[in-house]
Write an enzyme that holds these catalytic residues in place. Structure first.
Site, PDB file in Angstrom:
ATOM      1  N   LYS A  79       0.848  -1.197   0.000  1.00 36.46           N
ATOM      2  CA  LYS A  79       0.000   0.000   0.000  1.00 36.46           C
ATOM      3  C   LYS A  79       0.882   1.245   0.000  1.00 36.46           C
ATOM      4  CE  LYS A  79      -3.935   1.914   2.620  1.00 36.46           C
ATOM      5  NZ  LYS A  79      -4.802   1.716   3.792  1.00 36.46           N
ATOM      6  N   SER A 154      -9.724   1.837   2.945  1.00 34.00           N
ATOM      7  CA  SER A 154      -8.859   2.582   2.055  1.00 34.00           C
ATOM      8  C   SER A 154      -7.822   1.724   1.308  1.00 34.00           C
ATOM      9  CB  SER A 154      -8.109   3.644   2.854  1.00 34.00           C
ATOM     10  OG  SER A 154      -7.253   3.031   3.803  1.00 34.00           O
ATOM     11  N   SER A 178      -9.739  -0.586   7.178  1.00 31.93           N
ATOM     12  CA  SER A 178      -9.255  -0.399   5.814  1.00 31.93           C
ATOM     13  C   SER A 178      -8.626  -1.612   5.143  1.00 31.93           C
ATOM     14  CB  SER A 178      -8.242   0.732   5.777  1.00 31.93           C
ATOM     15  OG  SER A 178      -8.917   1.937   5.626  1.00 31.93           O
TER      16      SER A 178
HETATM   17  N1  GLN Z   1     -12.960   4.101   6.501  1.00 36.23           N
HETATM   18  C1  GLN Z   1     -12.324   4.559   7.694  1.00 36.23           C
HETATM   19  C2  GLN Z   1     -11.938   6.004   7.551  1.00 36.23           C
HETATM   20  O1  GLN Z   1     -12.294   6.581   6.593  1.00 36.23           O
HETATM   21  C3  GLN Z   1     -11.157   3.691   8.015  1.00 36.23           C
HETATM   22  C4  GLN Z   1      -9.938   4.041   7.272  1.00 36.23           C
HETATM   23  C5  GLN Z   1      -8.754   3.197   7.642  1.00 36.23           C
HETATM   24  O2  GLN Z   1      -8.899   2.148   8.281  1.00 36.23           O
HETATM   25  N2  GLN Z   1      -7.587   3.663   7.259  1.00 36.23           N
HETATM   26  O3  GLN Z   1     -11.300   6.571   8.381  1.00 36.23           O
END
Ligand code: GLN
EC number: 6.3.5.7
Length: 491
Positions: A79, A154, A178
């Site tokens: 990532k 994400s 994410s």
């Molecule tokens: N969807 C969550 C957010 O927008 C989690 C994001 C993540 O785990 N990096 O913060």
């Protein structure tokens, strides 16, 4: 033979037995990437030249009967918020567009030591803020099961890459789901380790009390393999835990007879998609058939989890992102009127809308007079959420629930409704707040043939148990073997 289709453990056997050369395999994989990546858009950077060099090195080692690492010849996508030496690490942001880290993250260092091949950096929501990968400043990644749908986020690039056979394994990161959520939406396996299990050194900080590196794989065996490589104590991360790492593969097939599975009623409430509910019910029958006992439990503070998360994560993010000021590294606005103006312009131009929204919310929650009302209160409720799990784990060995309330949604469908997007994190966020480990595995498909994920949660540092429980289900079912049919010219 289509070498990019099998799992990492299967390919590893072929490479070690000299049935396949690492370089031959990598060659096929890049052929696949050339054909399929234009329609998926999983990668921000592709590391082709380095990957070939490494593959040839591994072939030589094997030819000379030298010792090779645990991931010899296995391609891993990383990532793009995990630092890779001499390779762009952009966080899908304009502000880090040309950032080339001078060092490797702990996890990348481990991959290299074990002879993995880093094939590229995957797309994400800018600074990992989002649930759909639509917040990337560079591109929108597509769900391999239906190109009109989001891959989740994400770590959407990592999940889509593994689902579309564009890598065997990928690393992602978790702050609030994410890894598990995109894994569920793309029909692959996602692991969020215990907070402290894997070093955060070199993972670009979002919410430091929540952040954790996670893994995306095609099946549970591969999840055990990659976790083995990245888990462990690191002096460079003060939140890294000095807890011995067990052998995750050994005994993964021990079965689950007598296992007590907790079903939290708050996770099966209104708003849960009917196809997801059905898939979960069927999955529980599989577990009962294998000898598990299903026990109803309650996690009473679940309803506060999303609110608590968006205060804690944004507050920490606003502080972590203060370092992008145009002075130390990254983007700087080309014209400005003095230093304050330079900061303002750099940050206004460098950050996208969602990141700016989070910084504003976080600063507000931390500002004088509001700190007690928001951050402090949220920290207290966070503790109650953690206690809910402590109480539950006195009665059960693990908790099973959906990973996401619904399968993938269409690209653009929620882009203008941040609240709806935030609410969809309801089932993943509590584990991050409590610091416990979780895994998402494929457990069915919706009527529209979109994958459905089942989440399993356990006590701190019980990743080995989680893998065993997930493995038992995988052996009984074939959801993990299903592949999306990609309408592209395929090699
Ligand atoms: N969807 C969550 C957010 O927008 C989690 C994001 C993540 O785990 N990096 O913060």
């Amino acid at each position: 033979m289509r070498l990019f289709e099998p799992t990492a453990l299967q390919i590893k056997t072929k490479i070690l037995s000299k049935e396949v050369r690492a370089s031959e395999f990598i060659d096929q994989l890049f052929g696949r990437i050339k054909n399929v990546e234009p329609s998926i858009q999983a990668y921000i950077t592709i590391n082709e030249e380095e990957a070939f060099k490494k593959a040839i090195e591994i072939d030589k080692k094997i030819e000379n009967a030298e010792k090779v690492g645990l991931l010899a010849g296995i391609p891993v996508a990383v990532k793009d918020n995990i630092c890779t030496r001499n390779l762009y690490t952009t966080c899908a942001s304009e502000i880090l567009k040309k950032f080339i880290p001078p060092y490797d993250a702990f996890v990348v260092n481990r991959l290299k030591k074990e002879d993995a091949i880093i094939i590229g950096k995957t797309n994400l929501d800018e600074f990992a803020m989002g649930s759909s990968t639509e917040n990337s400043r560079y591109k929108v990644t597509r769900n391999p099961w239906n190109l009109e749908y989001v891959p989740g986020g994400s770590s959407g690039g990592s999940a889509a890459a593994v689902a579309a056979d564009l890598s065997l394994i990928a690393l992602g990161s978790e702050t609030g789901g994410s890894v598990r959520q995109p894994a569920a939406l793309c029909g692959v396996v996602g692991v969020k380790p215990t907070y402290g299990r894997v070093s955060r050194y070199g993972l670009v900080a979002f919410g430091s009390s929540l952040d954790q590196v996670g893994t995306v794989t095609k099946d549970v065996g591969d999840a055990a393999l990659i976790l083995q490589v990245i888990a462990g104590y690191d002096l460079h991360d003060s939140t890294s835990a000095n807890v011995p790492v067990p052998d995750y593969l050994n005994g993964i097939d021990s079965g689950i007879n007598g296992l007590r599975i907790g079903i939290p009623k708050e996770y099966f409430a209104a708003g849960l998609n009917a196809d997801v509910l059905k898939a979960l019910k069927d999955a529980l029958k599989v577990y009962e058939h294998l000898g598990a006992k299903i026990i109803d439990i309650s996690l009473p503070h679940t309803e506060y989890a999303v609110a608590v998360y968006y205060i804690v994560a944004n507050a920490e993010a606003s502080s972590n992102l203060a370092r992008y000021d145009g002075v130390r590294y990254g983007y700087r606005a080309s014209r400005s009127n003095g230093i304050i103006d330079m900061y303002c312009r750099t940050r206004s131009e460098g950050f996208g809308n969602e990141v700016k929204r989070r910084i504003m919310l976080g600063n507000y929650a931390l500002s004088s007079g509001y700190y007690d009302a928001y951050y402090l209160k949220a920290s207290k409720v966070r503790n109650l959420i953690k206690q809910d799990f402590d109480v539950a784990f006195e009665k059960v060995d693990c908790i099973i629930c959906p990973t996401s309330p619904a399968p993938a949604f269409k690209i653009g469908e929620r882009a203008n409704n941040p609240l709806e997007m935030y609410l969809s994190d309801i089932y993943t966020i509590p584990a991050n707040l409590a610091g416990i480990p979780g895994i998402s595995i494929p457990c069915g498909f919706s009527k529209e043939v979109l994958p459905i994920g089942m989440q399993i949660l356990a006590k701190h540092f019980e990743e080995k148990k989680l893998l065993q429980i997930a493995y038992a289900f995988e052996q009984e079912t074939d959801f993990h073997l299903k592949k999306p049919v990609l309408k592209v010219s395929s090699v």
